[in-house]
Write a protein that holds these residues in place. Structure first.
Motif, PDB file in Angstrom:
ATOM      1  N   GLN A  44       0.834  -1.199   0.000  1.00 30.51           N
ATOM      2  CA  GLN A  44       0.000   0.000   0.000  1.00 30.51           C
ATOM      3  C   GLN A  44       0.876   1.260   0.000  1.00 30.51           C
ATOM      4  O   GLN A  44       2.051   1.238   0.349  1.00 30.51           O
ATOM      5  N   ASP A  45       0.288   2.351  -0.425  1.00 31.45           N
ATOM      6  CA  ASP A  45       0.918   3.677  -0.335  1.00 31.45           C
ATOM      7  C   ASP A  45       2.157   3.816  -1.207  1.00 31.45           C
ATOM      8  O   ASP A  45       3.081   4.580  -0.888  1.00 31.45           O
ATOM      9  N   ILE A  46       2.217   3.081  -2.306  1.00 27.66           N
ATOM     10  CA  ILE A  46       3.237   3.318  -3.332  1.00 27.66           C
ATOM     11  C   ILE A  46       2.504   3.794  -4.581  1.00 27.66           C
ATOM     12  O   ILE A  46       1.674   3.071  -5.132  1.00 27.66           O
ATOM     13  N   ARG A  47       2.799   4.998  -5.005  1.00 34.91           N
ATOM     14  CA  ARG A  47       2.114   5.549  -6.181  1.00 34.91           C
ATOM     15  C   ARG A  47       2.683   4.917  -7.447  1.00 34.91           C
ATOM     16  O   ARG A  47       3.898   4.841  -7.625  1.00 34.91           O
ATOM     17  N   THR A  48       1.809   4.437  -8.319  1.00 35.16           N
ATOM     18  CA  THR A  48       2.212   3.820  -9.581  1.00 35.16           C
ATOM     19  C   THR A  48       1.414   4.430 -10.720  1.00 35.16           C
ATOM     20  O   THR A  48       0.378   5.064 -10.506  1.00 35.16           O
ATOM     21  N   LEU A  49       1.891   4.180 -11.923  1.00 37.04           N
ATOM     22  CA  LEU A  49       1.231   4.757 -13.091  1.00 37.04           C
ATOM     23  C   LEU A  49       1.489   3.859 -14.286  1.00 37.04           C
ATOM     24  O   LEU A  49       2.584   3.300 -14.440  1.00 37.04           O
ATOM     25  N   LEU A  50       0.478   3.706 -15.136  1.00 39.80           N
ATOM     26  CA  LEU A  50       0.595   2.958 -16.388  1.00 39.80           C
ATOM     27  C   LEU A  50       0.491   3.916 -17.562  1.00 39.80           C
ATOM     28  O   LEU A  50      -0.453   4.704 -17.639  1.00 39.80           O
ATOM     29  N   ARG A  51       1.458   3.852 -18.463  1.00 39.78           N
ATOM     30  CA  ARG A  51       1.380   4.567 -19.744  1.00 39.78           C
ATOM     31  C   ARG A  51       1.361   3.547 -20.872  1.00 39.78           C
ATOM     32  O   ARG A  51       2.052   2.529 -20.805  1.00 39.78           O
ATOM     33  N   ILE A  52       0.589   3.820 -21.897  1.00 42.43           N
ATOM     34  CA  ILE A  52       0.550   2.949 -23.071  1.00 42.43           C
ATOM     35  C   ILE A  52       1.046   3.756 -24.273  1.00 42.43           C
ATOM     36  O   ILE A  52       0.478   4.804 -24.606  1.00 42.43           O
ATOM     37  N   VAL A  53       2.111   3.277 -24.906  1.00 44.89           N
ATOM     38  CA  VAL A  53       2.691   3.974 -26.053  1.00 44.89           C
ATOM     39  C   VAL A  53       2.968   2.961 -27.152  1.00 44.89           C
ATOM     40  O   VAL A  53       3.145   1.764 -26.880  1.00 44.89           O
ATOM     41  N   PRO A  54       3.006   3.410 -28.419  1.00 43.24           N
ATOM     42  CA  PRO A  54       3.418   2.496 -29.487  1.00 43.24           C
ATOM     43  C   PRO A  54       4.831   1.981 -29.224  1.00 43.24           C
ATOM     44  O   PRO A  54       5.674   2.698 -28.676  1.00 43.24           O
ATOM     45  N   VAL A  55       5.090   0.733 -29.611  1.00 42.10           N
ATOM     46  CA  VAL A  55       6.407   0.160 -29.328  1.00 42.10           C
ATOM     47  C   VAL A  55       7.531   0.963 -29.981  1.00 42.10           C
ATOM     48  O   VAL A  55       8.662   0.954 -29.510  1.00 42.10           O
ATOM     49  N   GLY A  56       7.211   1.681 -31.052  1.00 36.78           N
ATOM     50  CA  GLY A  56       8.216   2.498 -31.723  1.00 36.78           C
ATOM     51  C   GLY A  56       8.762   3.618 -30.857  1.00 36.78           C
ATOM     52  O   GLY A  56       9.825   4.179 -31.153  1.00 36.78           O
ATOM     53  N   GLN A  57       8.056   3.947 -29.775  1.00 40.04           N
ATOM     54  CA  GLN A  57       8.533   4.964 -28.846  1.00 40.04           C
ATOM     55  C   GLN A  57       9.381   4.362 -27.727  1.00 40.04           C
ATOM     56  O   GLN A  57       9.685   5.024 -26.737  1.00 40.04           O
ATOM     57  N   THR A  58       9.753   3.100 -27.887  1.00 34.84           N
ATOM     58  CA  THR A  58      10.614   2.413 -26.921  1.00 34.84           C
ATOM     59  C   THR A  58      11.701   1.676 -27.695  1.00 34.84           C
ATOM     60  O   THR A  58      11.746   1.705 -28.930  1.00 34.84           O
ATOM     61  N   THR A  59      12.569   0.991 -26.964  1.00 38.93           N
ATOM     62  CA  THR A  59      13.577   0.156 -27.614  1.00 38.93           C
ATOM     63  C   THR A  59      13.030  -1.223 -27.956  1.00 38.93           C
ATOM     64  O   THR A  59      13.750  -2.052 -28.527  1.00 38.93           O
ATOM     65  N   CYS A  60      11.774  -1.496 -27.634  1.00 40.06           N
ATOM     66  CA  CYS A  60      11.132  -2.781 -27.922  1.00 40.06           C
ATOM     67  C   CYS A  60      10.690  -2.810 -29.385  1.00 40.06           C
ATOM     68  O   CYS A  60      10.205  -1.804 -29.915  1.00 40.06           O
ATOM     69  N   ARG A  61      10.843  -3.955 -30.014  1.00 36.53           N
ATOM     70  CA  ARG A  61      10.435  -4.095 -31.412  1.00 36.53           C
ATOM     71  C   ARG A  61       9.453  -5.242 -31.602  1.00 36.53           C
ATOM     72  O   ARG A  61       9.263  -5.719 -32.712  1.00 36.53           O
ATOM     73  N   GLN A  62       8.845  -5.686 -30.522  1.00 40.88           N
ATOM     74  CA  GLN A  62       7.857  -6.753 -30.587  1.00 40.88           C
ATOM     75  C   GLN A  62       6.485  -6.202 -30.223  1.00 40.88           C
ATOM     76  O   GLN A  62       6.367  -5.330 -29.370  1.00 40.88           O
ATOM     77  N   GLY A  63       5.450  -6.733 -30.868  1.00 37.49           N
ATOM     78  CA  GLY A  63       4.095  -6.322 -30.533  1.00 37.49           C
ATOM     79  C   GLY A  63       3.716  -5.001 -31.167  1.00 37.49           C
ATOM     80  O   GLY A  63       4.376  -4.479 -32.061  1.00 37.49           O
ATOM     81  N   GLU A  64       2.617  -4.430 -30.665  1.00 41.28           N
ATOM     82  CA  GLU A  64       2.095  -3.171 -31.204  1.00 41.28           C
ATOM     83  C   GLU A  64       2.235  -2.026 -30.215  1.00 41.28           C
ATOM     84  O   GLU A  64       2.612  -0.910 -30.602  1.00 41.28           O
ATOM     85  N   TYR A  65       1.945  -2.285 -28.961  1.00 40.26           N
ATOM     86  CA  TYR A  65       2.039  -1.255 -27.922  1.00 40.26           C
ATOM     87  C   TYR A  65       2.902  -1.755 -26.771  1.00 40.26           C
ATOM     88  O   TYR A  65       3.079  -2.961 -26.576  1.00 40.26           O
ATOM     89  N   ALA A  66       3.424  -0.794 -26.020  1.00 33.03           N
ATOM     90  CA  ALA A  66       4.171  -1.105 -24.801  1.00 33.03           C
ATOM     91  C   ALA A  66       3.415  -0.558 -23.599  1.00 33.03           C
ATOM     92  O   ALA A  66       2.936   0.593 -23.630  1.00 33.03           O
ATOM     93  N   LEU A  67       3.304  -1.360 -22.573  1.00 31.13           N
ATOM     94  CA  LEU A  67       2.716  -0.928 -21.307  1.00 31.13           C
ATOM     95  C   LEU A  67       3.861  -0.533 -20.390  1.00 31.13           C
ATOM     96  O   LEU A  67       4.642  -1.389 -19.955  1.00 31.13           O
ATOM     97  N   LEU A  68       3.990   0.748 -20.104  1.00 31.02           N
ATOM     98  CA  LEU A  68       5.095   1.265 -19.305  1.00 31.02           C
ATOM     99  C   LEU A  68       4.646   1.406 -17.864  1.00 31.02           C
ATOM    100  O   LEU A  68       3.663   2.097 -17.576  1.00 31.02           O
ATOM    101  N   LEU A  69       5.356   0.776 -16.951  1.00 26.24           N
ATOM    102  CA  LEU A  69       5.005   0.787 -15.532  1.00 26.24           C
ATOM    103  C   LEU A  69       5.959   1.685 -14.777  1.00 26.24           C
ATOM    104  O   LEU A  69       7.184   1.465 -14.778  1.00 26.24           O
ATOM    105  N   TYR A  70       5.416   2.715 -14.142  1.00 28.73           N
ATOM    106  CA  TYR A  70       6.190   3.693 -13.375  1.00 28.73           C
ATOM    107  C   TYR A  70       5.820   3.576 -11.898  1.00 28.73           C
ATOM    108  O   TYR A  70       4.709   3.160 -11.549  1.00 28.73           O
TER     109      TYR A  70
END
Length: 242
Positions: A44-70
């Motif tokens: 509890q009490d840890i702030r988290t956030l999910l961002r969804i971006v196209p994989v082209g905005q990351t170093t990942c080259r698999q799939g369509e989107y990346a789920l970024l966990l902060y």
């Protein structure tokens, strides 16, 4: 969360996605965001956030989107991200969205809204037949290699299926006096750089703890949970069964 149990047997890591795949719709992506907001944290009490971006905005080259966990950096934040992210992965399997933890992937923004990037999953639509079946072979340690004690409730055959970075499976459960103690242990590191082994294997432990709790809930085992982040023997969690 208990409705995710059946997905433990169905999920798989999509290191390669079957193509062509149908593009994810805006409605699907909105549902993913909404589901993450409802996931139960391990800590509890840890702030988290999910961002969804196209994989082209990351170093990942698999799939369509990346789920970024902060996340905020607090005791247990890595285990918490594993616990949350795996709930999300199991939900994705339920709706036929393939996913894979992409540990070495990096986004453009390493910090976002005051939170630090922890890990990502890459995703894409996949046909129902692409997911694992209960009969499929799985490259995992035998149940006896990850569990010390009687295993009176036959949990080990289920929790052994948990995914981990480079399939390192850094966990050991010790069952004694109606108590389960979960330890992070070093077995191998694969291609993970030595200085990053504790980082990724702490995320893995969070994934494993989710598998364990889902298995216990399915067996209708009530328990109290105690967390240990600074234990010298790398004990991560203890469950007192009732």
């Amino acid at each position: 969360m208990t409705q995710l149990y059946e997905q433990l047997f169905r999920r798989k890591s999509f290191h390669r996605f079957t193509k062509p795949f149908k593009p994810l719709s805006t409605e699907q992506l909105d549902t993913v965001k909404q589901y993450f907001s409802l996931c139960e944290p391990l800590v509890q009490d840890i702030r988290t956030l999910l961002r969804i971006v196209p994989v082209g905005q990351t170093t990942c080259r698999q799939g369509e989107y990346a789920l970024l966990l902060y996340s905020e950096r607090k005791d247990g934040y890595l285990q918490n991200i594993g616990y949350l992210g795996e709930q999300l992965e199991l939900h994705l399997a339920k709706v036929n969205i393939g996913a894979c933890w992409y540990g070495m992937g990096r986004p453009k923004e390493r910090e976002y809204e005051g939170l630090h990037f922890v890990c990502m999953l890459c995703i894409a639509n996949q046909d129902e037949g692409c997911f694992r079946t209960k009969e499929a072979k799985l490259n995992r340690l035998d149940a006896k290699d990850i569990w010390e004690g009687e295993d009176a409730y036959h949990l080990a055959p289920v929790v052994r299926m948990a995914p981990s970075a480079c399939n390192t499976q850094p966990w050991l459960v010790i069952e004694q006096d109606n108590t389960l103690s979960v330890h992070r242990v070093f077995r191998k590191r694969g291609i993970i750089p030595p200085f990053l082994v504790p980082y990724y294997q702490s995320i893995d432990i969070g994934i494993f703890l989710l598998f364990l709790e889902l298995a216990m809930s399915h067996k209708q085992i009530s328990f109290t949970r105690t967390l240990y982040w600074q234990a010298d023997d790398l004990k991560q969690e203890q469950y007192s069964l009732r």
